[in-house]
Design a protein around this motif. Structure first.
Motif, PDB file in Angstrom:
ATOM      1  N   THR A   1      26.822  24.128 -19.607  1.00  8.40           N
ATOM      2  CA  THR A   1      26.246  22.936 -19.332  1.00  8.40           C
ATOM      3  C   THR A   1      24.923  22.738 -19.293  1.00  8.40           C
ATOM      4  OG1 THR A   1      28.248  22.665 -17.859  1.00  8.40           O
ATOM      5  CG2 THR A   1      26.341  20.828 -17.473  1.00  8.40           C
ATOM      6  N   LEU A   2      24.083  23.667 -18.856  1.00 13.60           N
ATOM      7  CA  LEU A   2      22.819  23.709 -19.068  1.00 13.60           C
ATOM      8  C   LEU A   2      22.279  23.826 -20.416  1.00 13.60           C
ATOM      9  CD1 LEU A   2      21.723  26.026 -16.059  1.00 13.60           C
ATOM     10  CD2 LEU A   2      21.634  23.472 -15.896  1.00 13.60           C
ATOM     11  N   ARG A   3      22.935  24.376 -21.149  1.00 18.40           N
ATOM     12  CA  ARG A   3      22.645  24.455 -22.743  1.00 18.40           C
ATOM     13  C   ARG A   3      22.907  23.074 -23.537  1.00 18.40           C
ATOM     14  NH1 ARG A   3      22.959  28.985 -25.355  1.00 18.40           N
ATOM     15  NH2 ARG A   3      24.218  29.835 -24.219  1.00 18.40           N
ATOM     16  N   ARG A   4      23.623  22.247 -23.063  1.00 24.83           N
ATOM     17  CA  ARG A   4      23.924  21.112 -23.573  1.00 24.83           C
ATOM     18  C   ARG A   4      22.709  19.982 -23.013  1.00 24.83           C
ATOM     19  NH1 ARG A   4      27.875  18.061 -21.559  1.00 24.83           N
ATOM     20  NH2 ARG A   4      27.908  16.712 -23.505  1.00 24.83           N
ATOM     21  N   THR A   5      22.318  20.269 -21.907  1.00 19.62           N
ATOM     22  CA  THR A   5      21.256  19.453 -21.434  1.00 19.62           C
ATOM     23  C   THR A   5      19.944  19.839 -22.151  1.00 19.62           C
ATOM     24  OG1 THR A   5      22.204  19.490 -19.310  1.00 19.62           O
ATOM     25  CG2 THR A   5      19.916  18.761 -19.452  1.00 19.62           C
ATOM     26  N   VAL A   6      19.659  21.117 -22.361  1.00 18.20           N
ATOM     27  CA  VAL A   6      18.435  21.590 -22.920  1.00 18.20           C
ATOM     28  C   VAL A   6      18.430  20.983 -24.496  1.00 18.20           C
ATOM     29  CG1 VAL A   6      17.086  23.644 -23.756  1.00 18.20           C
ATOM     30  CG2 VAL A   6      18.000  23.549 -21.406  1.00 18.20           C
ATOM     31  N   GLU A   7      19.607  21.000 -25.004  1.00 18.86           N
ATOM     32  CA  GLU A   7      19.741  20.767 -26.586  1.00 18.86           C
ATOM     33  C   GLU A   7      19.470  19.261 -26.678  1.00 18.86           C
ATOM     34  OE1 GLU A   7      23.353  21.968 -27.609  1.00 18.86           O
ATOM     35  OE2 GLU A   7      23.197  23.968 -28.004  1.00 18.86           O
ATOM     36  N   ALA A   8      19.642  18.599 -25.620  1.00 26.46           N
ATOM     37  CA  ALA A   8      19.375  17.028 -25.621  1.00 26.46           C
ATOM     38  C   ALA A   8      17.958  16.529 -25.419  1.00 26.46           C
ATOM     39  CB  ALA A   8      20.128  16.430 -24.611  1.00 26.46           C
ATOM     40  N   MET A   9      17.163  17.637 -25.179  1.00 24.55           N
ATOM     41  CA  MET A   9      15.692  17.554 -24.662  1.00 24.55           C
ATOM     42  C   MET A   9      14.911  17.586 -25.880  1.00 24.55           C
ATOM     43  SD  MET A   9      15.486  19.730 -21.182  1.00 24.55           S
ATOM     44  CE  MET A   9      13.821  19.660 -20.943  1.00 24.55           C
ATOM     45  N   ALA A  10      13.758  16.627 -25.903  1.00 18.22           N
ATOM     46  CA  ALA A  10      12.789  16.717 -26.768  1.00 18.22           C
ATOM     47  C   ALA A  10      11.831  18.100 -26.676  1.00 18.22           C
ATOM     48  CB  ALA A  10      11.948  15.511 -26.895  1.00 18.22           C
ATOM     49  N   SER A  11      11.058  18.221 -27.652  1.00 20.97           N
ATOM     50  CA  SER A  11      10.124  19.458 -27.674  1.00 20.97           C
ATOM     51  C   SER A  11       9.401  19.146 -26.564  1.00 20.97           C
ATOM     52  CB  SER A  11       9.635  19.649 -29.089  1.00 20.97           C
ATOM     53  OG  SER A  11       8.610  20.617 -28.918  1.00 20.97           O
ATOM     54  N   GLY A  12       8.838  19.831 -25.819  1.00 26.91           N
ATOM     55  CA  GLY A  12       8.147  19.469 -24.631  1.00 26.91           C
ATOM     56  C   GLY A  12       8.507  18.673 -23.411  1.00 26.91           C
ATOM     57  N   GLY A  13       9.746  18.563 -23.549  1.00 30.50           N
ATOM     58  CA  GLY A  13      10.527  17.753 -22.532  1.00 30.50           C
ATOM     59  C   GLY A  13      10.464  18.904 -21.073  1.00 30.50           C
ATOM     60  N   VAL A  14      10.798  17.936 -19.951  1.00 26.50           N
ATOM     61  CA  VAL A  14      10.560  18.654 -18.717  1.00 26.50           C
ATOM     62  C   VAL A  14      11.868  18.391 -17.955  1.00 26.50           C
ATOM     63  CG1 VAL A  14       8.061  19.086 -18.574  1.00 26.50           C
ATOM     64  CG2 VAL A  14       9.373  16.955 -17.584  1.00 26.50           C
ATOM     65  N   LEU A  15      12.452  19.241 -17.231  1.00 21.75           N
ATOM     66  CA  LEU A  15      13.494  19.271 -16.245  1.00 21.75           C
ATOM     67  C   LEU A  15      13.147  19.653 -14.986  1.00 21.75           C
ATOM     68  CD1 LEU A  15      17.202  20.605 -16.682  1.00 21.75           C
ATOM     69  CD2 LEU A  15      15.919  21.222 -14.860  1.00 21.75           C
ATOM     70  N   THR A  16      13.467  18.712 -13.960  1.00 26.17           N
ATOM     71  CA  THR A  16      13.004  19.253 -12.617  1.00 26.17           C
ATOM     72  C   THR A  16      14.446  19.122 -11.731  1.00 26.17           C
ATOM     73  OG1 THR A  16      12.710  16.978 -12.068  1.00 26.17           O
ATOM     74  CG2 THR A  16      10.632  18.465 -12.469  1.00 26.17           C
ATOM     75  N   THR A  17      14.463  19.974 -10.777  1.00 25.12           N
ATOM     76  CA  THR A  17      15.689  20.155  -9.832  1.00 25.12           C
ATOM     77  C   THR A  17      15.220  20.844  -8.536  1.00 25.12           C
ATOM     78  OG1 THR A  17      17.710  20.978  -9.607  1.00 25.12           O
ATOM     79  CG2 THR A  17      16.334  22.432 -10.877  1.00 25.12           C
ATOM     80  N   TYR A  18      15.929  20.257  -7.456  1.00 23.74           N
ATOM     81  CA  TYR A  18      15.767  20.796  -6.172  1.00 23.74           C
ATOM     82  C   TYR A  18      16.161  22.287  -6.076  1.00 23.74           C
ATOM     83  CZ  TYR A  18      20.624  20.056  -5.569  1.00 23.74           C
ATOM     84  OH  TYR A  18      21.896  20.254  -5.902  1.00 23.74           O
ATOM     85  N   CYS A  19      17.035  22.634  -6.917  1.00 22.88           N
ATOM     86  CA  CYS A  19      17.607  23.972  -6.937  1.00 22.88           C
ATOM     87  C   CYS A  19      16.754  25.199  -7.450  1.00 22.88           C
ATOM     88  CB  CYS A  19      19.071  23.779  -7.411  1.00 22.88           C
ATOM     89  SG  CYS A  19      19.948  25.505  -7.476  1.00 22.88           S
ATOM     90  N   ALA A  20      16.179  25.947  -6.527  1.00 19.05           N
ATOM     91  CA  ALA A  20      15.624  27.036  -7.200  1.00 19.05           C
ATOM     92  C   ALA A  20      16.175  28.452  -7.009  1.00 19.05           C
ATOM     93  CB  ALA A  20      14.131  27.094  -6.070  1.00 19.05           C
ATOM     94  N   LYS A  21      17.302  28.461  -6.909  1.00 21.60           N
ATOM     95  CA  LYS A  21      18.076  29.790  -7.023  1.00 21.60           C
ATOM     96  C   LYS A  21      17.826  30.556  -8.344  1.00 21.60           C
ATOM     97  CE  LYS A  21      22.508  29.917  -5.872  1.00 21.60           C
ATOM     98  NZ  LYS A  21      24.047  29.951  -5.581  1.00 21.60           N
ATOM     99  N   GLY A  22      17.759  31.997  -7.912  1.00 19.23           N
ATOM    100  CA  GLY A  22      17.292  32.856  -9.049  1.00 19.23           C
ATOM    101  C   GLY A  22      18.117  32.581 -10.215  1.00 19.23           C
ATOM    102  N   SER A  23      19.461  32.459 -10.056  1.00 18.27           N
ATOM    103  CA  SER A  23      20.591  32.606 -11.107  1.00 18.27           C
ATOM    104  C   SER A  23      20.207  31.214 -12.183  1.00 18.27           C
ATOM    105  CB  SER A  23      21.863  32.212 -10.486  1.00 18.27           C
ATOM    106  OG  SER A  23      21.900  31.253  -9.799  1.00 18.27           O
ATOM    107  N   ILE A  24      19.779  30.033 -11.517  1.00 22.50           N
ATOM    108  CA  ILE A  24      19.568  29.205 -12.161  1.00 22.50           C
ATOM    109  C   ILE A  24      18.133  29.083 -12.991  1.00 22.50           C
ATOM    110  CG2 ILE A  24      18.975  26.583 -12.014  1.00 22.50           C
ATOM    111  CD1 ILE A  24      21.732  27.380 -11.377  1.00 22.50           C
TER     112      ILE A  24
END
Length: 218
Positions: free
Chosen positions: A163-186
């Protein structure tokens, strides 16, 4: 069974929704508005917009929820924004209205039609899509991602590598993602997908850390 929505007051005086069936809140009990403004508007939208654009920013949100993230983002008028939000189970506008958010555009974003672009202001287009983020076709060339799904323990499919891979593939070069979740696995999954991951201070009075991940320009 019809979901139960319990409205609770958070530490900054604004409200959130508690879902007993999931034992989960829509926003941080440490401050709903504080969380939206810090994690999403300031650490993502404001940060990305300051890098300079000669076109509208394209923003993708995972989970429209109460509309609070959209409302505080619509207040940021320094640059045109096309805001695309996925929500499989929309709240009825009357539930959102009961939250009483003191934001000038909260009613407009919550009453906007679904599955069609709506001009909320001269510089803010909102496109709410009632669809499952896991299976929907995602937009492309996304400059900003608000990854505001429920916690990994509550919605594990939204935090899997694919799911994260699909999200990243949708992002433009230089795009940013933020989330409240700071778990090491994420953090590790985002890094493995080629993003530069930062641990930033969380909102005042709230979580100690949040994540901001940048898709490295090639």
């Amino acid at each position: 069974m019809k979901p139960q929505y319990v409205i609770q007051t958070t530490a900054d005086g604004s409200h959130t929704i508690y879902l007993p069936q999931l034992d989960e809140h829509y926003h941080s009990i440490k401050g709903a508005i504080t969380e939206s403004c810090h994690i999403y508007r300031d650490c993502a939208l404001r940060h990305r917009a300051q890098q300079g654009f000669d076109r509208p920013l394209r923003l993708l949100e995972v989970g429209f929820g109460t509309g609070l993230n959209a409302a505080v983002s619509a207040e940021y008028s320094d640059i045109p924004i096309h805001y695309i939000s996925f929500e499989l189970y929309p709240l009825s506008p009357d539930i959102s209205q009961r939250l009483g958010y003191d934001r000038p555009l909260i009613e407009a974003v919550n009453h906007a039609a679904w599955d069609t672009p709506v001009n909320i202001t001269d510089t803010f287009i909102l496109e709410k899509r009632q669809a499952d983020f896991l299976t929907a076709d995602l937009p492309c060339d996304i400059d900003i991602v608000y990854y505001d799904a429920f916690a990994p323990e509550k919605q594990p499919d939204l935090w899997r590598m694919e799911t994260l891979r699909r999200t990243v593939e949708a992002m433009a070069s230089g795009g940013v993602l933020t989330t409240y979740c700071a778990k090491g696995s994420i953090r590790r999954m985002l890094s493995a997908l080629g993003l530069y991951v930062e641990r930033l201070p969380g909102p005042p009075g709230g979580k100690r850390e949040i994540l901001r991940a940048t898709k490295i320009a090639k």
